[in-house]
Design a protein around this motif. Structure first.
Motif, PDB file in Angstrom:
ATOM      1  N   VAL A  96      -5.369  17.781  -4.199  1.00  0.00           N
ATOM      2  CA  VAL A  96      -5.610  16.557  -3.423  1.00  0.00           C
ATOM      3  C   VAL A  96      -4.423  16.299  -2.501  1.00  0.00           C
ATOM      4  CG1 VAL A  96      -5.959  14.055  -3.635  1.00  0.00           C
ATOM      5  CG2 VAL A  96      -6.957  15.600  -5.347  1.00  0.00           C
ATOM      6  N   ASP A  97      -4.625  16.496  -1.199  1.00  0.00           N
ATOM      7  CA  ASP A  97      -3.554  16.122  -0.251  1.00  0.00           C
ATOM      8  C   ASP A  97      -3.288  14.626  -0.397  1.00  0.00           C
ATOM      9  OD1 ASP A  97      -3.280  18.600   0.878  1.00  0.00           O
ATOM     10  OD2 ASP A  97      -4.205  18.087   2.801  1.00  0.00           O
ATOM     11  N   GLU A  98      -2.037  14.250  -0.547  1.00  0.00           N
ATOM     12  CA  GLU A  98      -1.780  12.805  -0.744  1.00  0.00           C
ATOM     13  C   GLU A  98      -2.170  11.992   0.493  1.00  0.00           C
ATOM     14  OE1 GLU A  98       2.383  11.997  -1.363  1.00  0.00           O
ATOM     15  OE2 GLU A  98       2.948  13.118   0.419  1.00  0.00           O
ATOM     16  N   THR A  99      -2.043  12.614   1.696  1.00  0.00           N
ATOM     17  CA  THR A  99      -2.507  12.026   2.961  1.00  0.00           C
ATOM     18  C   THR A  99      -1.657  10.832   3.430  1.00  0.00           C
ATOM     19  OG1 THR A  99      -4.747  12.677   2.259  1.00  0.00           O
ATOM     20  CG2 THR A  99      -4.574  11.439   4.292  1.00  0.00           C
ATOM     21  N   ARG A 100      -0.471  11.177   3.852  1.00  0.00           N
ATOM     22  CA  ARG A 100       0.405  10.213   4.504  1.00  0.00           C
ATOM     23  C   ARG A 100      -0.207   9.805   5.843  1.00  0.00           C
ATOM     24  NH1 ARG A 100       4.142   6.936   4.345  1.00  0.00           N
ATOM     25  NH2 ARG A 100       5.881   7.889   5.445  1.00  0.00           N
ATOM     26  N   PRO A 101       0.012   8.595   6.359  1.00  0.00           N
ATOM     27  CA  PRO A 101       0.896   7.607   5.745  1.00  0.00           C
ATOM     28  C   PRO A 101       0.223   6.653   4.749  1.00  0.00           C
ATOM     29  CG  PRO A 101       0.269   6.876   7.920  1.00  0.00           C
ATOM     30  CD  PRO A 101      -0.373   8.227   7.730  1.00  0.00           C
ATOM     31  N   ARG A 102      -1.116   6.555   4.737  1.00  0.00           N
ATOM     32  CA  ARG A 102      -1.721   5.508   3.898  1.00  0.00           C
ATOM     33  C   ARG A 102      -2.117   6.009   2.519  1.00  0.00           C
ATOM     34  NH1 ARG A 102      -3.340   0.410   6.518  1.00  0.00           N
ATOM     35  NH2 ARG A 102      -4.391   0.078   4.533  1.00  0.00           N
ATOM     36  N   LEU A 103      -1.927   7.305   2.305  1.00  0.00           N
ATOM     37  CA  LEU A 103      -2.113   7.875   0.956  1.00  0.00           C
ATOM     38  C   LEU A 103      -3.532   7.735   0.409  1.00  0.00           C
ATOM     39  CD1 LEU A 103       1.313   6.617  -0.425  1.00  0.00           C
ATOM     40  CD2 LEU A 103       0.764   8.944   0.271  1.00  0.00           C
ATOM     41  N   GLN A 104      -4.520   7.914   1.280  1.00  0.00           N
ATOM     42  CA  GLN A 104      -5.912   7.834   0.810  1.00  0.00           C
ATOM     43  C   GLN A 104      -6.203   8.893  -0.257  1.00  0.00           C
ATOM     44  OE1 GLN A 104      -4.989   7.693   4.009  1.00  0.00           O
ATOM     45  NE2 GLN A 104      -6.448   6.578   5.284  1.00  0.00           N
ATOM     46  N   GLY A 105      -5.505  10.042  -0.171  1.00  0.00           N
ATOM     47  CA  GLY A 105      -5.715  11.103  -1.164  1.00  0.00           C
ATOM     48  C   GLY A 105      -5.182  10.684  -2.524  1.00  0.00           C
ATOM     49  N   ALA A 106      -3.907  10.328  -2.557  1.00  0.00           N
ATOM     50  CA  ALA A 106      -3.266   9.982  -3.838  1.00  0.00           C
ATOM     51  C   ALA A 106      -3.867   8.714  -4.439  1.00  0.00           C
ATOM     52  CB  ALA A 106      -1.767   9.804  -3.624  1.00  0.00           C
ATOM     53  N   ARG A 107      -4.161   7.745  -3.579  1.00  0.00           N
ATOM     54  CA  ARG A 107      -4.619   6.452  -4.116  1.00  0.00           C
ATOM     55  C   ARG A 107      -6.123   6.458  -4.426  1.00  0.00           C
ATOM     56  NH1 ARG A 107      -4.847   2.142  -1.464  1.00  0.00           N
ATOM     57  NH2 ARG A 107      -4.899   3.041   0.623  1.00  0.00           N
ATOM     58  N   LEU A 108      -6.920   6.996  -3.495  1.00  0.00           N
ATOM     59  CA  LEU A 108      -8.379   6.812  -3.596  1.00  0.00           C
ATOM     60  C   LEU A 108      -9.099   8.053  -4.130  1.00  0.00           C
ATOM     61  CD1 LEU A 108      -8.857   4.986  -0.166  1.00  0.00           C
ATOM     62  CD2 LEU A 108      -8.402   3.969  -2.406  1.00  0.00           C
ATOM     63  N   THR A 109      -8.762   9.240  -3.563  1.00  0.00           N
ATOM     64  CA  THR A 109      -9.447  10.452  -4.009  1.00  0.00           C
ATOM     65  C   THR A 109      -9.081  10.745  -5.472  1.00  0.00           C
ATOM     66  OG1 THR A 109      -9.552  11.287  -1.778  1.00  0.00           O
ATOM     67  CG2 THR A 109      -9.723  12.927  -3.528  1.00  0.00           C
ATOM     68  N   ALA A 110      -7.809  10.598  -5.797  1.00  0.00           N
ATOM     69  CA  ALA A 110      -7.398  10.834  -7.197  1.00  0.00           C
ATOM     70  C   ALA A 110      -8.116   9.850  -8.120  1.00  0.00           C
ATOM     71  CB  ALA A 110      -5.885  10.696  -7.318  1.00  0.00           C
ATOM     72  N   TRP A 111      -8.258   8.620  -7.692  1.00  0.00           N
ATOM     73  CA  TRP A 111      -8.947   7.591  -8.505  1.00  0.00           C
ATOM     74  C   TRP A 111     -10.404   7.996  -8.734  1.00  0.00           C
ATOM     75  CZ3 TRP A 111     -12.911   3.969  -7.369  1.00  0.00           C
ATOM     76  CH2 TRP A 111     -13.041   2.923  -8.290  1.00  0.00           C
ATOM     77  N   GLU A 112     -11.064   8.454  -7.652  1.00  0.00           N
ATOM     78  CA  GLU A 112     -12.474   8.869  -7.798  1.00  0.00           C
ATOM     79  C   GLU A 112     -12.591  10.112  -8.689  1.00  0.00           C
ATOM     80  OE1 GLU A 112     -15.477   8.874  -4.746  1.00  0.00           O
ATOM     81  OE2 GLU A 112     -14.209   7.743  -3.382  1.00  0.00           O
ATOM     82  N   LEU A 113     -11.743  11.118  -8.458  1.00  0.00           N
ATOM     83  CA  LEU A 113     -11.857  12.362  -9.241  1.00  0.00           C
ATOM     84  C   LEU A 113     -11.613  12.096 -10.724  1.00  0.00           C
ATOM     85  CD1 LEU A 113     -10.149  14.946  -6.848  1.00  0.00           C
ATOM     86  CD2 LEU A 113     -12.586  14.740  -7.388  1.00  0.00           C
ATOM     87  N   LYS A 114     -10.686  11.200 -10.999  1.00  0.00           N
ATOM     88  CA  LYS A 114     -10.408  10.839 -12.397  1.00  0.00           C
ATOM     89  C   LYS A 114     -11.674  10.245 -13.022  1.00  0.00           C
ATOM     90  CE  LYS A 114      -7.162   8.219 -15.107  1.00  0.00           C
ATOM     91  NZ  LYS A 114      -6.301   7.069 -15.111  1.00  0.00           N
TER      92      LYS A 114
END
Ligand code: MRU
Length: 349
Positions: A187-205
């Protein structure tokens, strides 16, 4: 998880406040189209199909709160609201597509002497319902390409949160996981708003898909070392020749995938394909506040010296030559995209 919902008893739009995730799952109730415009601008709701559906419901809110005494008066208010909604973010074509679709439907109803108020909500609900069905079809089309045991790199957030449900690229991942393909996601964390780390990781979990978050600048190295076999991304607008606007960083990812012979797929509904925009050069790129880049803190300290300025383009253009295929609900477009995309759009009419 349906992320946008019309509350018929109160005529309100219920949506997740994406800014609060992953810490908290906060549901908001919006009651005016101006609130929807603000929610799109400040990214309470984000992702191309989600902002399109939210804007369509924004028109339904405008109709529900209107005091107009004639269909013509209401139509005029809706046209004014439509201008504000379409201007909220410039890059994702789904926003204008959805707003124009509602306006066209209500004009037709007004011409036939029907209720403009009802027609607005009916068309908004139709757009939202279709989005769910389209995304699930795209997920099936894309999952057929995914091989057992693959590791897939994914950029930004393209899941249920970015749509009404299922998602685009993340929908493919979710479907392949449900099919028991034993995949893993970087999951690319996706700077600057971090949609990857914050949202994609949340969904995949939530879906139980195994994943690791990586910093954006690590993706090239994983591709080079043969640790990822496929890249899946969404799109905010695909031009007639296949050039694709998507979250900033997508272009660099596509270059690294090409250099390492790793398939790079764009997953997007036909509503994201804009045949009126001939190439990526004509796609407007939103530039957001520098605070999104500089506001991050590390160990409670600023990341740059006081007075530093920053540039913050929210999207970039991936040239069609770097894209292996474009996965839609009506099938998978292959190069040359100027022919295949037109063919898919024409077949769907
Ligand atoms: O700025 P955002 O978070 O709205 O950008 C979202 C993206 O770039 C997504 O990849 C795109 O909208 C496709 S999502 C289904």
């Amino acid at each position: 998880m349906r992320t946008l919902e019309w509350l018929s008893e109160t005529s309100e739009l219920k949506m997740i406040d994406q800014r609060a995730l992953p810490g908290e799952l906060v549901w908001l109730r919006l009651s005016t189209h101006d609130e929807v415009i603000s929610a799109i601008k400040d990214m309470t709701v984000r992702g191309a199909p989600a902002i399109g559906a939210a804007a369509a419901y924004g028109l339904a809110l405008c109709a529900a709160r209107s005091h107009a005494i004639s269909s013509e008066g209401l139509l005029e208010e809706l046209r004014e609201a439509a201008k504000g909604l379409k201007a909220a973010r410039p890059t994702a074509v789904n926003l204008a597509w959805a707003v124009d679709r509602v306006i066209a439907a209500v004009k037709k109803t007004a011409g036939e002497g029907g209720s403009v108020n009802e027609a607005t909500l009916i068309e908004a609900e139709r757009i939202a319902d279709e989005d769910v069905a389209i995304n699930e079809r795209m997920a099936e089309n894309g999952a057929a390409l995914v091989q057992p045991g693959e590791t897939i790199i994914h950029h930004c957030n393209t899941g249920a949160l970015a749509t009404v449900d299922w998602g685009t690229a993340l929908g493919v991942i979710r479907k392949a996981h449900e099919q028991g393909k034993g995949i893993r996601v970087l999951v690319d964390e996706t700077r600057p708003r971090l949609q990857g780390a914050r949202l994609t990781a949340w969904e995949l979990k939530h879906y139980g898909v195994p994943f690791d978050v990586i910093s954006d600048n690590a993706a090239g190295s994983f591709l080079q070392r043969g640790e990822a076999q496929r890249v899946l991304v969404g799109a905010d607008r695909v031009a007639a020749n296949g050039d694709t606007a998507n979250k900033i960083g997508t272009y660099m990812l596509a270059l690294a995938a090409k250099d390492n012979d790793v398939p790079f797929h764009v997953v997007a509904p036909l509503s994201t394909i804009d045949l009126n925009t001939l190439t990526g050069d004509s796609i407007p790129i939103e530039e957001r506040s520098q605070d999104e880049v500089l506001g991050l803190q590390v160990e409670s300290k600023p990341i740059a010296p006081e007075g530093t300025t920053a540039r913050n383009p929210a999207f970039d253009i991936t040239p069609h030559s770097l894209i292996t295929s474009i996965i839609t609900e009506k099938g998978i477009a292959q190069p040359p995209y100027s022919q295949s995309l037109r063919g898919l759009k024409e077949n769907s009419r």
